[in-house]
Write a protein that holds these residues in place. Structure first.
Motif, PDB file in Angstrom:
ATOM      1  N   GLU A 147       0.829  -1.215   0.000  1.00 51.93           N
ATOM      2  CA  GLU A 147       0.000   0.000   0.000  1.00 51.93           C
ATOM      3  C   GLU A 147       0.858   1.258   0.000  1.00 51.93           C
ATOM      4  O   GLU A 147       0.551   2.248  -0.672  1.00 51.93           O
ATOM      5  N   ILE A 148       1.955   1.234   0.756  1.00 51.35           N
ATOM      6  CA  ILE A 148       2.855   2.387   0.830  1.00 51.35           C
ATOM      7  C   ILE A 148       3.484   2.654  -0.533  1.00 51.35           C
ATOM      8  O   ILE A 148       3.545   3.804  -0.995  1.00 51.35           O
ATOM      9  N   ILE A 149       3.942   1.596  -1.196  1.00 47.70           N
ATOM     10  CA  ILE A 149       4.578   1.773  -2.509  1.00 47.70           C
ATOM     11  C   ILE A 149       3.568   2.276  -3.534  1.00 47.70           C
ATOM     12  O   ILE A 149       3.886   3.145  -4.360  1.00 47.70           O
ATOM     13  N   GLN A 215      11.756   6.127  -9.818  1.00 47.76           N
ATOM     14  CA  GLN A 215      11.705   4.675  -9.977  1.00 47.76           C
ATOM     15  C   GLN A 215      11.751   4.039  -8.593  1.00 47.76           C
ATOM     16  O   GLN A 215      12.464   4.529  -7.715  1.00 47.76           O
ATOM     17  N   ILE A 216      10.967   2.989  -8.379  1.00 50.17           N
ATOM     18  CA  ILE A 216      11.139   2.146  -7.195  1.00 50.17           C
ATOM     19  C   ILE A 216      12.254   1.174  -7.572  1.00 50.17           C
ATOM     20  O   ILE A 216      12.013   0.127  -8.169  1.00 50.17           O
ATOM     21  N   ALA A 217      13.485   1.555  -7.251  1.00 55.19           N
ATOM     22  CA  ALA A 217      14.650   0.917  -7.858  1.00 55.19           C
ATOM     23  C   ALA A 217      15.279  -0.133  -6.953  1.00 55.19           C
ATOM     24  O   ALA A 217      15.554   0.147  -5.785  1.00 55.19           O
ATOM     25  N   PRO A 218      15.558  -1.329  -7.496  1.00 55.28           N
ATOM     26  CA  PRO A 218      16.339  -2.312  -6.740  1.00 55.28           C
ATOM     27  C   PRO A 218      17.821  -1.933  -6.795  1.00 55.28           C
ATOM     28  O   PRO A 218      18.331  -1.526  -7.842  1.00 55.28           O
ATOM     29  N   PRO A 542      15.261   8.154  -1.224  1.00 56.64           N
ATOM     30  CA  PRO A 542      14.831   7.610   0.072  1.00 56.64           C
ATOM     31  C   PRO A 542      14.666   6.087   0.031  1.00 56.64           C
ATOM     32  O   PRO A 542      14.150   5.536  -0.944  1.00 56.64           O
ATOM     33  N   GLY A 543      15.107   5.427   1.093  1.00 62.04           N
ATOM     34  CA  GLY A 543      15.037   3.974   1.163  1.00 62.04           C
ATOM     35  C   GLY A 543      13.634   3.481   1.452  1.00 62.04           C
ATOM     36  O   GLY A 543      13.045   3.825   2.480  1.00 62.04           O
ATOM     37  N   ILE A 544      13.090   2.683   0.548  1.00 65.67           N
ATOM     38  CA  ILE A 544      11.736   2.133   0.702  1.00 65.67           C
ATOM     39  C   ILE A 544      11.658   1.248   1.939  1.00 65.67           C
ATOM     40  O   ILE A 544      10.722   1.341   2.745  1.00 65.67           O
TER      41      ILE A 544
END
Length: 596
Positions: A147-149, A215-218, A542-544
C-alpha cells in the motif's frame, strides 16, 4: 457455485445470515468443545469461525483436519449468540455451520506454528519463510508495504514525475560499497555488475532531456547486514530533477514524505516543515549526522568553563591540544547520584573511561566530583549556559571532536531514553545539509570523497579549478551541495545537486587521487554526456525498506521484507549462494581459486 469459494474468509457479516456459502482457506486452529468442533478458517482477507457438530455430514472429515491444512467448506451462515460475538474480528458476529468439507491439501508437522505471535530463531523463520509469512503481523506488514509503494507512485506521478526503469546488468563502479559481479559468457574474462544504485543512469536520463524521473529501484551492494540495512539488495525511491537547486529538491520531496507518513502513521504527528541542520551543527548538538529529534536534548560546548580549572583531567587535555573540546549533555530531571552513577557505569561498560557529571539538588547546589573540583562559580556558569534547573544533571565528555562525536551521540540517546524524554509517538524529520566534500584518509594519507563523488562542490567554480591539490586545509573546508533526510534517527536517504561540468568533475576526482584517464574509463558514459549539453540537475533516493520499517513500527528490515537473507547474506529458503556445476563454470571461462 464456484469450485473453491463464493466468499472470502474476511467478507461475511450479519447481512449474510441464512445464506449458503463456500469458503476455502487454511486451518488456523481447531478447538474441540465437548464434541462441538470450532475451526478458525483463514485466507489472505481474514478469518471466519466454522462450526461442525456431530450431526453434520462433514463432522468425521472435520475431526481429521489439523493446523495449516487447506480445506474447502460449504455451510450455512448463522448469527452468533450475543455472549459469543467476537468484537475484535470483522466476521465476529457470525459463524458458518459446515455441511460439506473437502481437504484440498494436508500439512505435515509444522516446524513453527502460524497461530500466535511467539518469537522463533531467525534460522527457522527464514528457512520456512512461507510459513512465517502466514503469521498475522508479518502478513499485515507486507500488505502495508504494498500500500505504501502504491501511494508513493500516485504521489510521484501527481507531482509531475515520470517512472522509468534502468538496467540491472551494468558496469562496475567505485561508489563506496563492493559490487556484485556477474561473469559474461560472451565476453570471457569480463564482468557485469549489479547496480549499487541507478546513479549514472538517472543523471543520463536528465541529460537526455526527460526532466523529472522516479523509480522504485532495486539496488545491490555486497556489504554486511545491519538491522536497518538488508545484505545484498534493497529498494529505494530514486528521484532526479533537471534545472533545480537544492531547495527545489526539498520542495518536491518533502510533501511526498510528509503526506505519506500522515497517511500511514496512524495518527502520529509528523514534522510539518523539515528543519535544515548543517552537518557540523548536527555533530555538535547531537553527536550524529542522523539525529533523533524526538529527543529534546541538545549538547553544548563548555570547553571554556574547564580551561585552567581545578578539574585537572579536562584542563590538561585542553592545554595540551587546542582541538580538544568538552561537550556537555544536559539531563533534565536526572539530578540524582543514583542516576548519574548508573550512566557512568554504562559508559564504562561501553569501553569508555566514564562520564563526568554534575547534578543539582533541590536546594540548587551543584554536587558531584566535577562540581567540587571546578568550584561553585564555574558550576553556576555551566548551569546558566545550559538553562538547568534544580533536580537536573549534566554529563561531560572531553576529546577531539572526531573522536568524541559517536559516543557523545550514543550517550545523548541513552540519557533521553533513561529519563523517558523521547516522544516515541511522532515522526521527527530533518534535512542535514552542508556536508564536507572531502575528508582525510588517515590510513592511506590521502584525501578522499566524503559522501558522494558525483556532487557539485558548493564553491566558486573558478576558484575550485584553480585549487592547489596540496592545499589540504582549503580542500577539507569545501562543502558539497549534498543533503540527507533523516527521520527518528534513521537516515532515509542521501542526495545532491550533481556535478554536471566535465572540468569540475575532473578536478574533483583529481583531488581525490583519480587520474583523468581513470575518470574517463570508469565513468565514460557520464564523461561523454557532460560534453554535449548537460542541464544542472539533482536528486535523492529515500530507502523504501526503511520507510516501511518506520511506518510498521518495526526495528528490523526482516519484518517488512518478503524474502530477506540472514546476517551472513544467505538465503536459507532458496539455498543461495550455492555451488554451480563444472559445466557452468567452463561456459563462463571461470576456474575457482578457493581459500584453503
Amino acid at each position: 457455485m464456484h469450485r473453491y469459494r463464493t466468499k472470502t474468509c474476511g467478507a461475511l457479516r450479519q447481512d449474510d445470515v441464512g445464506k449458503t456459502v463456500r469458503l476455502s482457506g487454511w486451518v488456523h486452529r481447531v478447538r474441540d468443545h465437548g464434541g462441538l468442533l470450532f475451526i478458525d478458517l483463514r485466507d489472505h482477507y481474514g478469518l471466519t469461525q466454522v462450526v461442525a457438530d456431530p450431526d453434520s455430514p462433514a463432522f468425521k472429515a472435520a475431526e481429521k483436519v489439523r493446523a495449516e491444512w487447506v480445506i474447502r467448506i460449504d455451510g450455512v451462515v448463522k448469527a452468533r449468540t450475543p455472549e459469543t460475538v467476537n468484537a475484535n474480528l470483522p466476521t465476529g458476529a457470525v459463524e458458518v455451520f459446515v455441511e460439506q468439507l473437502e481437504v484440498l491439501s494436508a500439512a505435515g508437522e509444522l516446524p513453527m506454528p502460524v497461530f500466535g505471535d511467539q518469537e522463533y530463531p531467525e534460522e527457522t523463520r527464514l528457512t520456512y519463510r512461507f510459513l512465517d509469512l502466514r503469521r498475522e503481523k508479518l502478513h499485515r506488514n507486507i500488505m502495508r508495504r504494498s500500500e505504501i509503494i502504491s501511494s508513493i507512485r500516485r504521489r510521484m506521478t501527481g507531482a509531475g514525475f515520470f517512472e522509468f526503469q534502468t538496467p540491472i546488468l551494468t558496469a562496475s563502479s567505485p561508489e563506496g560499497a563492493r559490487d556484485f559481479l556477474v561473469p559474461s559468457r560472451l565476453h570471457p574474462g569480463k564482468f557485469y555488475a549489479l547496480p549499487q544504485a541507478p546513479q549514472q543512469f538517472k543523471q543520463l536520463i536528465m541529460i537526455a532531456g526527460f526532466d523529472r524521473y522516479f523509480q522504485i529501484a532495486p539496488c545491490f551492494r555486497d556489504e554486511d547486514a545491519r538491522a536497518d540495512r538488508s545484505p545484498g539488495e534493497f529498494y529505494q525511491l530514486d528521484i532526479e530533477m533537471s534545472f533545480v537547486e537544492q531547495e527545489d529538491v526539498f520542495q518536491a520531496v518533502e510533501p511526498v514524505l510528509r503526506d505519506l507518513f500522515v497517511e500511514f502513521g496512524e495518527g502520529k504527528p509528523v514534522t510539518e516543515v523539515f528543519p535544515r541542520i548543517p552537518y557540523a551543527e548536527a555533530l555538535k548538538k547531537y553527536g550524529s549526522d542522523k539525529p533523533d529529534l524526538r529527543n529534546p536534548i541538545e549538547m553544548e560546548d563548555v570547553t571554556g568553563h574547564f580551561r585552567d580549572s581545578g578539574f585537572k583531567v579536562f584542563a590538561s587535555m585542553i592545554a595540551a591540544d587546542p582541538k580538544v573540546e568538552v561537550r556537555a549533555i544536559p539531563a533534565p530531571t536526572g539530578g540524582s547520584r543514583a542516576f548519574c552513577d548508573r550512566m557512568n557505569s554504562w559508559a564504562q561498560g561501553e569501553g569508555q573511561a566514564g562520564l563526568g557529571y554534575i547534578f543539582f539538588r533541590d536546594d540548587g547546589e551543584g554536587a558531584g566530583p566535577i562540581a567540587k573540583n571546578i568550584g561553585p562559580e564555574r558550576t553556576e556558569a555551566i548551569r546558566e549556559q545550559l538553562k538547568l534547573r534544580d533536580g537536573d544533571a549534566v554529563f561531560f565528555l572531553a576529546g577531539r571532536a572526531d573522536k568524541l562525536n559517536a559516543f557523545a551521540g550514543q550517550a545523548r540517546q541513552r540519557v533521553g531514553r533513561e529519563l523517558s524524554l523521547l516522544d516515541e509517538n511522532r515522526f521527527a524529520f530533518c534535512w542535514i545539509v552542508d556536508f564536507p566534500m572531502f575528508e582525510w584518509n588517515e590510513e592511506e594519507k590521502k584525501i578522499d570523497f566524503s559522501h558522494n563523488p558525483f556532487s557539485m562542490p558548493n564553491f566558486d567554480e573558478a576558484a575550485f579549478l584553480a585549487l592547489d591539490p596540496g592545499d589540504k586545509e582549503t580542500i577539507l573546508g569545501i562543502k558539497a551541495r549534498q543533503y540527507d533526510i533523516v527521520c527518528n534517527g534513521i537516515e532515509l536517504s542521501s542526495g545532491a545537486i550533481r556535478n554536471h561540468l566535465p572540468e569540475i568533475m575532473l578536478k574533483a576526482f583529481a583531488i581525490a587521487g583519480y587520474p583523468a584517464d581513470a575518470v574517463e574509463n570508469k565513468f565514460g558514459a557520464l564523461w561523454r554526456a557532460f560534453h554535449y549539453g548537460a542541464p544542472p540537475h539533482g536528486g535523492i533516493a529515500p530507502g523504501i525498506d526503511r520507510i516501511v520499517m518506520l511506518l510498521c513500527g518495526e526495528e528490523n528490515l526482516r519484518e517488512v521484507t518478503l524474502f530477506p537473507m540472514n546476517q551472513r547474506a544467505e538465503d536459507l529458503l532458496m539455498g543461495a549462494p550455492s555451488e554451480v556445476s563444472p559445466k557452468q563454470l567452463r561456459e563462463l571461462n571461470i576456474r575457482l581459486a578457493l581459500p584453503e
